[in-house]
Write an enzyme that holds these catalytic residues in place. Structure first.
Site, PDB file in Angstrom:
ATOM      1  N   GLY A  12      16.546  -4.021  25.282  1.00 16.02           N
ATOM      2  CA  GLY A  12      15.320  -3.609  25.995  1.00 16.02           C
ATOM      3  C   GLY A  12      15.551  -3.492  27.490  1.00 16.02           C
ATOM      4  N   GLN A  13      14.502  -3.734  28.265  1.00 13.48           N
ATOM      5  CA  GLN A  13      14.658  -3.684  29.725  1.00 13.48           C
ATOM      6  C   GLN A  13      15.235  -4.995  30.271  1.00 13.48           C
ATOM      7  OE1 GLN A  13      11.845  -2.648  33.430  1.00 13.48           O
ATOM      8  NE2 GLN A  13      11.283  -4.603  32.500  1.00 13.48           N
ATOM      9  N   LEU A  81      13.389 -12.716  24.334  1.00 14.54           N
ATOM     10  CA  LEU A  81      12.792 -11.561  25.003  1.00 14.54           C
ATOM     11  C   LEU A  81      12.363 -10.487  24.002  1.00 14.54           C
ATOM     12  CD1 LEU A  81      15.346 -11.126  27.952  1.00 14.54           C
ATOM     13  CD2 LEU A  81      13.458 -12.729  27.727  1.00 14.54           C
ATOM     14  N   GLN A  84       7.375  -6.678  20.237  1.00 15.06           N
ATOM     15  CA  GLN A  84       6.688  -5.382  20.300  1.00 15.06           C
ATOM     16  C   GLN A  84       5.914  -5.485  21.613  1.00 15.06           C
ATOM     17  OE1 GLN A  84       4.915  -2.594  20.914  1.00 15.06           O
ATOM     18  NE2 GLN A  84       3.091  -3.626  20.128  1.00 15.06           N
ATOM     19  N   SER A  85       6.448  -4.880  22.655  1.00 15.05           N
ATOM     20  CA  SER A  85       5.978  -5.204  24.011  1.00 15.05           C
ATOM     21  C   SER A  85       4.982  -4.200  24.579  1.00 15.05           C
ATOM     22  CB  SER A  85       7.179  -5.325  24.947  1.00 15.05           C
ATOM     23  OG  SER A  85       7.671  -4.034  25.246  1.00 15.05           O
ATOM     24  N   THR A 126       3.443 -13.862  29.139  1.00 15.85           N
ATOM     25  CA  THR A 126       2.987 -12.684  29.884  1.00 15.85           C
ATOM     26  C   THR A 126       1.630 -12.879  30.542  1.00 15.85           C
ATOM     27  OG1 THR A 126       2.095 -10.448  29.492  1.00 15.85           O
ATOM     28  CG2 THR A 126       2.236 -11.858  27.585  1.00 15.85           C
ATOM     29  N   TYR A 151      -1.670  -7.623  21.400  1.00 15.16           N
ATOM     30  CA  TYR A 151      -0.426  -8.071  22.056  1.00 15.16           C
ATOM     31  C   TYR A 151      -0.650  -9.401  22.764  1.00 15.16           C
ATOM     32  CZ  TYR A 151       3.237  -8.347  25.628  1.00 15.16           C
ATOM     33  OH  TYR A 151       4.251  -8.787  26.449  1.00 15.16           O
ATOM     34  N   ARG A 186      13.144   0.605  32.456  1.00 17.71           N
ATOM     35  CA  ARG A 186      11.842   0.450  31.805  1.00 17.71           C
ATOM     36  C   ARG A 186      11.656   1.534  30.740  1.00 17.71           C
ATOM     37  NH1 ARG A 186       7.922  -3.089  30.374  1.00 17.71           N
ATOM     38  NH2 ARG A 186       6.270  -3.238  31.929  1.00 17.71           N
TER      39      ARG A 186
HETATM   40  P1  NAP Z   1      11.241  -4.121  25.866  1.00 16.82           P
HETATM   41  O1  NAP Z   1      12.012  -3.255  26.802  1.00 16.82           O
HETATM   42  O2  NAP Z   1      10.200  -3.523  25.013  1.00 16.82           O
HETATM   43  O3  NAP Z   1      12.316  -4.875  24.951  1.00 16.82           O
HETATM   44  C1  NAP Z   1      11.907  -5.600  23.838  1.00 16.82           C
HETATM   45  C2  NAP Z   1      13.063  -5.710  22.883  1.00 16.82           C
HETATM   46  O4  NAP Z   1      12.604  -6.435  21.715  1.00 16.82           O
HETATM   47  C3  NAP Z   1      13.622  -4.402  22.383  1.00 16.82           C
HETATM   48  O5  NAP Z   1      15.013  -4.363  22.618  1.00 16.82           O
HETATM   49  C4  NAP Z   1      13.319  -4.413  20.907  1.00 16.82           C
HETATM   50  O6  NAP Z   1      14.320  -3.852  20.118  1.00 16.82           O
HETATM   51  C5  NAP Z   1      13.243  -5.892  20.601  1.00 16.82           C
HETATM   52  N1  NAP Z   1      12.508  -6.139  19.360  1.00 16.82           N
HETATM   53  C6  NAP Z   1      11.352  -5.563  18.946  1.00 16.82           C
HETATM   54  N2  NAP Z   1      11.021  -5.990  17.730  1.00 16.82           N
HETATM   55  C7  NAP Z   1      11.988  -6.852  17.349  1.00 16.82           C
HETATM   56  C8  NAP Z   1      12.215  -7.596  16.177  1.00 16.82           C
HETATM   57  N3  NAP Z   1      11.390  -7.541  15.134  1.00 16.82           N
HETATM   58  N4  NAP Z   1      13.317  -8.378  16.113  1.00 16.82           N
HETATM   59  C9  NAP Z   1      14.183  -8.433  17.140  1.00 16.82           C
HETATM   60  N5  NAP Z   1      14.024  -7.731  18.283  1.00 16.82           N
HETATM   61  C10 NAP Z   1      12.945  -6.949  18.394  1.00 16.82           C
HETATM   62  O7  NAP Z   1      10.558  -5.321  26.680  1.00 16.82           O
HETATM   63  P2  NAP Z   1      10.930  -5.927  28.120  1.00 16.82           P
HETATM   64  O8  NAP Z   1      10.142  -5.208  29.153  1.00 16.82           O
HETATM   65  O9  NAP Z   1      12.396  -6.041  28.233  1.00 16.82           O
HETATM   66  O10 NAP Z   1      10.257  -7.363  28.008  1.00 16.82           O
HETATM   67  C11 NAP Z   1      11.003  -8.466  27.494  1.00 16.82           C
HETATM   68  C12 NAP Z   1      10.029  -9.505  26.990  1.00 16.82           C
HETATM   69  O11 NAP Z   1       9.172  -9.932  28.036  1.00 16.82           O
HETATM   70  C13 NAP Z   1       9.093  -9.024  25.879  1.00 16.82           C
HETATM   71  O12 NAP Z   1       8.887 -10.123  25.024  1.00 16.82           O
HETATM   72  C14 NAP Z   1       7.803  -8.688  26.598  1.00 16.82           C
HETATM   73  O13 NAP Z   1       6.704  -8.813  25.724  1.00 16.82           O
HETATM   74  C15 NAP Z   1       7.815  -9.738  27.676  1.00 16.82           C
HETATM   75  N6  NAP Z   1       7.143  -9.394  28.932  1.00 16.82           N
HETATM   76  C16 NAP Z   1       7.470  -8.250  29.587  1.00 16.82           C
HETATM   77  C17 NAP Z   1       6.882  -7.970  30.806  1.00 16.82           C
HETATM   78  C18 NAP Z   1       7.244  -6.730  31.574  1.00 16.82           C
HETATM   79  O14 NAP Z   1       6.517  -6.397  32.515  1.00 16.82           O
HETATM   80  N7  NAP Z   1       8.353  -6.080  31.289  1.00 16.82           N
HETATM   81  C19 NAP Z   1       5.965  -8.879  31.376  1.00 16.82           C
HETATM   82  C20 NAP Z   1       5.679 -10.049  30.671  1.00 16.82           C
HETATM   83  C21 NAP Z   1       6.284 -10.313  29.457  1.00 16.82           C
HETATM   84  P3  NAP Z   1      14.557  -2.269  20.029  1.00 16.82           P
HETATM   85  O15 NAP Z   1      15.455  -1.977  21.160  1.00 16.82           O
HETATM   86  O16 NAP Z   1      15.177  -2.144  18.709  1.00 16.82           O
HETATM   87  O17 NAP Z   1      13.234  -1.604  20.108  1.00 16.82           O
HETATM   88  O1  F7E Z   2       0.127  -0.279  31.595  1.00 14.86           O
HETATM   89  C1  F7E Z   2      -2.652   1.841  32.638  1.00 14.86           C
HETATM   90  C2  F7E Z   2      -2.809   0.920  31.447  1.00 14.86           C
HETATM   91  O2  F7E Z   2       1.619   0.059  29.630  1.00 14.86           O
HETATM   92  C3  F7E Z   2      -0.223  -0.671  32.898  1.00 14.86           C
HETATM   93  C4  F7E Z   2       4.152  -4.762  29.301  1.00 14.86           C
HETATM   94  O3  F7E Z   2       5.440  -4.966  29.798  1.00 14.86           O
HETATM   95  O4  F7E Z   2       3.143  -5.670  31.280  1.00 14.86           O
HETATM   96  C5  F7E Z   2       3.198  -4.520  30.454  1.00 14.86           C
HETATM   97  O5  F7E Z   2       1.902  -4.241  29.924  1.00 14.86           O
HETATM   98  C6  F7E Z   2      -1.616  -0.153  33.229  1.00 14.86           C
HETATM   99  C7  F7E Z   2      -2.661  -0.435  32.143  1.00 14.86           C
HETATM  100  O6  F7E Z   2       1.804  -2.055  31.046  1.00 14.86           O
HETATM  101  C8  F7E Z   2      -1.506   5.013  31.353  1.00 14.86           C
HETATM  102  O7  F7E Z   2      -4.044   1.135  30.801  1.00 14.86           O
HETATM  103  C9  F7E Z   2      -3.012   4.317  32.720  1.00 14.86           C
HETATM  104  O8  F7E Z   2      -3.870  -0.787  32.743  1.00 14.86           O
HETATM  105  O9  F7E Z   2       2.626   0.055  31.948  1.00 14.86           O
HETATM  106  P1  F7E Z   2       1.612  -0.486  31.007  1.00 14.86           P
HETATM  107  P2  F7E Z   2       0.861  -3.269  30.625  1.00 14.86           P
HETATM  108  O10 F7E Z   2      -0.120  -2.876  29.604  1.00 14.86           O
HETATM  109  O11 F7E Z   2       0.352  -3.892  31.881  1.00 14.86           O
HETATM  110  C10 F7E Z   2       2.694  -6.864  30.630  1.00 14.86           C
HETATM  111  C11 F7E Z   2       2.723  -7.985  31.635  1.00 14.86           C
HETATM  112  C12 F7E Z   2       3.425  -7.142  29.375  1.00 14.86           C
HETATM  113  O12 F7E Z   2       3.577  -8.288  28.979  1.00 14.86           O
HETATM  114  C13 F7E Z   2       3.720  -5.980  28.487  1.00 14.86           C
HETATM  115  O13 F7E Z   2       4.768  -6.277  27.575  1.00 14.86           O
HETATM  116  O14 F7E Z   2      -1.552   1.265  33.356  1.00 14.86           O
HETATM  117  N1  F7E Z   2      -2.344   3.228  32.272  1.00 14.86           N
HETATM  118  N2  F7E Z   2      -2.539   5.436  32.156  1.00 14.86           N
HETATM  119  C14 F7E Z   2      -1.404   3.636  31.424  1.00 14.86           C
HETATM  120  N3  F7E Z   2      -0.481   2.941  30.745  1.00 14.86           N
HETATM  121  C15 F7E Z   2       0.391   3.641  29.970  1.00 14.86           C
HETATM  122  N4  F7E Z   2       1.341   2.977  29.307  1.00 14.86           N
HETATM  123  N5  F7E Z   2       0.302   5.026  29.854  1.00 14.86           N
HETATM  124  C16 F7E Z   2      -0.636   5.751  30.523  1.00 14.86           C
HETATM  125  O15 F7E Z   2      -0.683   6.967  30.404  1.00 14.86           O
END
Ligand code: NAP
Ligand code: F7E
Length: 327
Positions: A12-13, A81, A84-85, A126, A151, A186
């Protein structure tokens, strides 16, 4: 002896940034990946570390695979990490989201308890667990939890289960309550990358319009490369605990769009952006802004990359990536 870490979500990221960080510290890094017909190593390739990872196959929804991996690897540190994010899709695939983000964590904790109880465990929690609990102020570890999406609800279960294993069995388990963090790695569905990719395409004449669900919601956006350090630091403390990790500043989607078009010198961006209700969510989180004082004071962690630097980094990376497509 090298320290060992297992990272779920290695493709992932955050997984690749964390892996890079740990490899630089001399760790042996195991990466859990699902079974794919065509695995996508793109993000690991981007950082040039694919060959440095020891891959193990498993799935967070498959309890027995986690038992086997933990039993065989017995890592000193486990960073969960995998998830389904994507919040936006979590209503349509709510069962899968729950199975991976909630039950998957229970399975992993049980596997650690049984086969490697001294492993330290990091759970990717999160800011989505807060929902709209504090519409105009800062959120910290003591703010109320009111998740607004399947989520967020699944992640709240995982949050409490992580604490429960700590309290019930004395295991070293931590929640990192991370606010949004972004990067050139991302996923393209998330709003920041969707914007920077579209801005680069528009600049290069490859796309006409960018369709978004709303411009009004606000997020506390930081750089993923900074945030993985906080994950590591949590597991180096004497005692396990839970920490908010955030930049402390918030910006609207409109601000992000404006900043991204600004990087390519387009000021009349309203002509290129339209609202498409299909991207709206059934329930929205309007305003997120974190207070990471505890992480700053206890972990000595601070974000380095500013909002403007992040947007510029992402737009420039997308321009570079797309350049070969321009005739
Ligand atoms: P991401 O890019 O969506 O990566 C998530 C990874 O989880 C992907 O590589 C995915 O595999 C894997 N995965 C999904 N389903 C799985 C399963 N059933 N078994 C094993 N692996 C599985 O997310 P990220 O942005 O790196 O975030 C990492 C973690 O932090 C996530 O748990 C997310 O919910 C949490 N988080 C993210 C943010 C953010 O802003 N980025 C903020 C707060 C919390 P595939 O490559 O096969 O799809
Ligand atoms: O949306 C608005 C949308 O999908 C941000 C994940 O990493 O951070 C992430 O969740 C905002 C929301 O991220 C579009 O409605 C407008 O208000 O980039 P997002 P998220 O939902 O904040 C948290 C911390 C996590 O834990 C999650 O895993 O942007 N928005 N227009 C849109 N969002 C998307 N995706 N697409 C649009 O067209």
């Amino acid at each position: 002896m090298k320290k060992t870490a297992l990272i779920t979500g290695i493709l992932g990221q955050d997984g690749p940034y964390l892996a890079q960080f740990l490899l630089e510290k001399g760790y042996k890094v195991y990466g859990l990946m699902r079974r794919y017909s065509n695995p996508n190593y793109g993000n690991l390739e981007y950082l040039g570390i694919t060959k440095d990872i020891d891959f193990v196959e498993g799935d967070l929804t498959d309890e027995s695979s986690l038992y086997t991996i933990i039993k065989n690897v017995r890592p000193q540190e486990v960073y969960n990490l995998g998830a389904q994010s994507f919040v936006g899709q979590s209503w349509e695939i709510s069962k899968l989201t729950t199975e991976v983000n909630a039950l998957g964590v229970l399975y992993l904790l049980n596997a650690i308890k049984q086969f490697s109880p001294t492993s330290k465990f990091y759970q990717a929690s999160t800011s989505e667990i807060f929902g709209n609990s504090n519409v105009d102020g800062f959120l910290d570890e003591n703010s109320p939890f009111k998740p607004r999406s399947p989520y967020g609800i699944a992640k709240l279960y995982a949050y409490w289960m992580t604490i429960n294993f700590r309290e019930s069995y004395g295991m070293f388990t931590c929640n990192g309550i991370l606010f949004n963090h972004e990067s050139p790695l991302r996923g393209i569905q998330f709003v920041t990358r969707k914007i920077t990719d579209a801005v680069a395409r528009i600049k290069l004449g490859l796309q006409d319009k960018l369709y978004l669900g709303t411009l009004d919601t606000k997020r506390d956006w930081g750089f993923a490369g900074d945030y993985v350090e906080a994950m590591y630091l949590m597991l180096q403390q004497e005692n396990p605990d839970d920490y908010v990790v955030a930049s402390g500043s918030t910006h609207s989607v409109r601000d992000f769009v404006d900043a991204a078009f600004n990087v390519v010198g387009i000021s009349d961006w309203e002509n290129y952006v339209a609202i498409d209700p299909q991207h709206k969510r059934p329930a929205e989180v309007f305003h997120l802004q974190g207070n990471a004082k505890k992480a700053e004071e206890t972990l000595n962690w601070k974000p380095r990359v500013t909002f403007e630097e992040l947007v510029t980094m992402m737009v420039e990376a997308d321009l570079k990536r797309l350049q070969p497509q321009v005739k």
